[in-house]
Each structure stands twice: as C-alpha cells, then as structure tokens.
Design a protein around this motif. Structure first.
Motif, short mmCIF file in Angstrom:
data_model
loop_
_atom_site.label_atom_id
_atom_site.label_comp_id
_atom_site.label_asym_id
_atom_site.label_seq_id
_atom_site.Cartn_x
_atom_site.Cartn_y
_atom_site.Cartn_z
N ILE A 13 31.57 69.59 32.30
CA ILE A 13 30.65 70.26 31.35
C ILE A 13 29.49 69.39 30.95
CG2 ILE A 13 30.12 71.84 29.55
CD1 ILE A 13 32.98 73.06 30.13
N LEU A 14 28.39 69.77 31.17
CA LEU A 14 27.35 68.82 30.64
C LEU A 14 26.42 69.71 30.01
CD1 LEU A 14 26.48 66.26 33.63
CD2 LEU A 14 27.79 66.05 31.72
N ILE A 15 25.81 69.25 28.64
CA ILE A 15 24.95 70.31 27.99
C ILE A 15 23.59 69.46 28.04
CG2 ILE A 15 24.46 71.09 25.67
CD1 ILE A 15 27.18 72.22 26.97
N ILE A 16 22.66 70.30 28.36
CA ILE A 16 21.20 69.71 28.28
C ILE A 16 20.47 70.49 27.25
CG2 ILE A 16 19.00 69.35 29.68
CD1 ILE A 16 20.60 69.38 32.40
N ASP A 17 20.19 69.56 26.39
CA ASP A 17 19.33 70.26 25.25
C ASP A 17 17.77 69.83 25.25
OD1 ASP A 17 19.56 71.46 22.15
OD2 ASP A 17 18.07 70.00 22.52
N TYR A 18 17.02 70.81 24.93
CA TYR A 18 15.45 70.35 25.31
C TYR A 18 14.65 70.64 24.11
CZ TYR A 18 14.59 75.36 26.94
OH TYR A 18 14.48 76.42 26.82
N GLY A 19 13.96 69.70 23.96
CA GLY A 19 12.85 69.82 23.06
C GLY A 19 13.23 69.74 21.54
N GLU A 20 14.53 69.51 21.36
CA GLU A 20 14.95 69.59 19.88
C GLU A 20 15.00 67.94 19.55
OE1 GLU A 20 17.30 72.94 18.09
OE2 GLU A 20 18.33 71.98 20.06
N PHE A 36 31.30 67.80 24.08
CA PHE A 36 30.72 67.71 25.22
C PHE A 36 29.64 66.57 25.53
CE2 PHE A 36 31.13 72.53 24.49
CZ PHE A 36 32.03 72.68 25.57
N THR A 37 29.31 66.22 26.46
CA THR A 37 28.35 65.36 26.82
C THR A 37 26.99 65.78 26.87
OG1 THR A 37 29.77 63.88 28.50
CG2 THR A 37 27.37 63.61 28.59
N VAL A 38 26.26 65.45 25.90
CA VAL A 38 24.88 66.33 25.54
C VAL A 38 23.82 65.23 26.17
CG1 VAL A 38 23.27 67.01 24.04
CG2 VAL A 38 25.80 67.21 23.64
N LEU A 39 22.83 65.89 26.97
CA LEU A 39 21.82 65.29 27.65
C LEU A 39 20.64 65.51 26.82
CD1 LEU A 39 22.95 65.41 31.16
CD2 LEU A 39 23.35 63.45 29.68
#
Length: 87
Positions: A13-20, A36-39
């Motif tokens: 499970i990889l989390i992609i957070d955008y714009g923050e 989780f691994t956050v990209l």
C-alpha cells in the motif's frame, strides 16, 4: 488491516498525497498512527497522469505496473473484495 492481512501475498500500500505541505502530511499520518509509505506529489504530476478527479482514489496495480482497476470511496469489505480479485 489489509496490509497486515495480505502483505505476505504481495500487497503493498502506497499513499500519494498531492498539493499539500510535507509537514502537514507527516503530522496527519503521525497523529493518526498510520504507517503507510507516503509519496508526495507536490506538483500534482501523478494526479494529472492518472486523471484523478476525486479523492480518495484507490488504484490496483500489478507487479508489472499494469493498472487493473481504480475505484472511489468504498467501505472496508468492498475494498477487500475488490482487492482479492487481484491477489
């Protein structure tokens, strides 16, 4: 729970957070006990590449990098049932 249950079957499970801001993301995950691994997609390049319009968005990607499916908001049992199609 899914990572613990299916990690031995290859689930990642990889989390992609955008714009923050990275510190906002780190604080959120830390305060909620998520591991989780956050990209970080600060320039929204991944968001645009995959055409993400709403969040959350879950992508099911094979080991070979093929996107098999993507879905919006689901409850836990729906997510698990969809996941099992690809493990």
């Amino acid at each position: 729970r899914l990572q613990q249950k299916y990690g031995d079957r290859g689930l990642k499970i990889l989390i992609i957070d955008y714009g923050e801001d990275p510190s906002t993301v780190k604080s959120f995950f830390s305060s909620n006990g998520y591991h989780f691994t956050v990209l970080l997609d600060e320039k929204r390049e991944v968001k645009n590449l995959y055409g993400v319009e709403g969040i959350p968005r879950t992508f099911f990607i094979t080991e070979k990098g093929i996107v098999e499916d993507h879905v919006g908001l689901m409850d836990f049992s729906e997510l698990e049932q969809t996941l099992l199609k690809y493990l």
